[in-house]
Design an enzyme around this catalytic site. Structure first.
Site, PDB file in Angstrom:
ATOM      1  N   ASP A 178       0.846  -1.191   0.000  1.00  0.00           N
ATOM      2  CA  ASP A 178       0.000   0.000   0.000  1.00  0.00           C
ATOM      3  C   ASP A 178       0.880   1.238   0.000  1.00  0.00           C
ATOM      4  O   ASP A 178       2.087   1.151   0.106  1.00  0.00           O
ATOM      5  CB  ASP A 178      -0.822   0.038   1.299  1.00  0.00           C
ATOM      6  CG  ASP A 178      -2.065  -0.806   1.188  1.00  0.00           C
ATOM      7  OD1 ASP A 178      -2.584  -0.939   0.085  1.00  0.00           O
ATOM      8  OD2 ASP A 178      -2.507  -1.321   2.229  1.00  0.00           O
TER       9      ASP A 178
ATOM     10  N   LYS B 104      -1.423   2.747  -5.449  1.00  0.00           N
ATOM     11  CA  LYS B 104      -1.626   3.718  -6.524  1.00  0.00           C
ATOM     12  C   LYS B 104      -1.238   3.081  -7.863  1.00  0.00           C
ATOM     13  O   LYS B 104      -0.389   2.220  -7.938  1.00  0.00           O
ATOM     14  CB  LYS B 104      -0.812   4.984  -6.278  1.00  0.00           C
ATOM     15  CG  LYS B 104       0.665   4.729  -6.036  1.00  0.00           C
ATOM     16  CD  LYS B 104       1.384   6.068  -5.919  1.00  0.00           C
ATOM     17  CE  LYS B 104       2.891   5.871  -5.843  1.00  0.00           C
ATOM     18  NZ  LYS B 104       3.422   5.680  -4.519  1.00  0.00           N
TER      19      LYS B 104
END
Ligand code: SAH
Length: 411
Positions: A195, A218
């Site tokens: 993450d 992302k």
């Protein structure tokens, strides 16, 4: 010269010659290894007697005789009499039975090692000169320590059928706030799914180049990977026989969707386990000197996701002066939260603190009151990631009396 053999003693006949306190220690170790231990000794030390009773061990009461050796794979001498020990060792030699001789300075054909299990790897230390058990233990402990820091390459080089997923809590940011188990699992992993938050960047830098790293926090379009897709990734890699670590910021079960990932693995029949992490809900306030409970000030704490609805429970927590309310993911929702609290009758003077980027070099704390919170957040440019703490513990002066005035920005 010695060669270390990884011998499996499970169910094998091992003779312990001697019944003293040293024997008791060795018996325990051999039993731990699954050996079927027999004892030949005229008398037993209470520790040894207890083991005999507890484990139903065979004890032949009497001095050692050659016939005791029949059937033994391994013999361990510990009579306390070097001459007897040596005699046993010599007879074993003639009969080609492996023998550990516990007499000071003497060696039979075999030695015990200082041993440790690091995950599914066994580390054993001995020396080629005279016995020096403390040195072996120190070396072993140093290796265990390095493994705890993730500095031992534990990853399997030969693919097995042992695909699995570990949901691993990474804590609030610094790698040294992770658990020893987390570091080991990462060192063993073939795939690490990360993450944005937590120690991901630091950890990824230390991985072997051929470990697959998948950043689901992302993508080029800046949209995080949807949860279904994350589930598919971890299940798919594990089903292909790979060891997957799903590394998360904080604790996987605190607003980390760890429960959903665990369910997905279970539903697919993939072995899955969870390793807890230090949650930002506690550790980020703490980094700013804010205890979430404090005797006489706060008797409970309530942790809430700022993006969700502000329910009855949260309003009650906010209204209760003895409860600390900890808000994660709350930056965008601050105004909504403050408005709801004030409308519910929470005093405007109630202390509130914003702790941004806790446990990192960018950590910043802002202390203010509920009434001024929105204006002060705007004034300092409050940004994610931040933990918002509402309650008396957030006030200035609880632990550090002389510092911080209301609204002050602290490094
Ligand atoms: N599972 C995580 C929480 C995930 S939700 C845990 O147990 O910590 C993400 C939120 O955690 C962020 O919006 C922020 O509120 C908080 N957070 C995580 N790390 C943080 C940090 N280092 N500093 C401040 N807030 C942090």
């Amino acid at each position: 010269m010695t060669v270390m053999l990884g011998v499996d003693l499970t169910g094998r006949d091992v003779l312990l010659v001697g019944g003293g306190a040293v024997a008791a220690k060795r018996i325990r170790r051999l039993l731990d290894e699954g050996a079927r231990v027999r004892i030949a000794a005229p008398v037993l030390h209470p520790d040894t007697a207890r083991l005999v009773e507890l484990h139903g061990l065979v004890w032949r009461a009497g001095r050692f005789r050659g016939t005791d050796l029949a059937g033994a794979w391994l013999v361990h001498t510990a009579t306390g009499d070097a001459r007897v020990d040596r005699d046993v060792a010599e007879r074993c030699e003639r009969k080609r039975i492996l023998c550990i001789n516990a007499s000071d300075g003497a060696h039979g054909s075999t030695r015990l090692t200082a041993q440790a299990e690091i995950g599914d790897v066994t580390v054993a230390v001995t020396s080629t000169v005279g016995a020096d058990p403390r040195r072996s233990v120190a070396v072993r402990d140093a290796i265990v320590g390095l493994a705890g820091e993730g500095r031992i390459p534990l990853r399997r080089r030969r693919a097995g059928r042992s695909g699995r997923v570990d949901l691993v809590g990474g804590g609030p940011g610094p790698a040294d706030l992770m658990t020893v188990r987390a570091r080991r699992l990462i060192a063993e992993a073939d795939v690490v799914v990360t993450d944005r938050l937590g120690p991901a960047a630091e950890i990824v830098r230390g991985l072997d180049p051929d470990v697959e790293v998948i950043d689901v926090g992302k993508t080029p379009g800046r949209h995080p990977v949807p949860q279904d897709e994350i589930n598919r990734i971890i299940v798919g890699r594990a089903a292909a026989g790979r060891r997957v670590v799903r590394l998360k910021g904080g604790d996987p079960f605190v607003f980390g969707r760890g429960g959903e990932e665990m369910r997905a693995c279970l539903a697919a029949g993939i072995p899955v386990d969870i390793t807890p992490g230090i949650s930002s809900a506690i550790a980020v306030p703490q980094a700013a000197g804010i205890p979430v409970t404090h005797r006489g000030t706060a008797a409970a704490f309530h942790v809430v996701n700022g993006q969700g609805i502000i329910g009855e429970g949260t309003l009650a927590a906010l209204a209760d002066a003895t409860v600390t309310t900890v808000v994660l993911m709350g930056v965008a929702a601050l105004e909504r939260l403050v408005t709801a609290a004030l409308a519910h009758g929470v005093p405007a003077q109630r202390p509130i603190a914003f702790v941004e980027s806790g446990h990192t070099a960018q950590q910043r704390t802002t202390r203010t009151t509920l009434g001024r919170a929105v204006a002060d957040a705007e004034a300092v440019g409050l940004r994610n990631p931040a933990v918002i703490v509402v309650g008396e513990v957030a006030g200035a002066g609880l632990l550090f009396p002389s510092s911080n005035t209301i609204g002050a920005v602290l490094a």
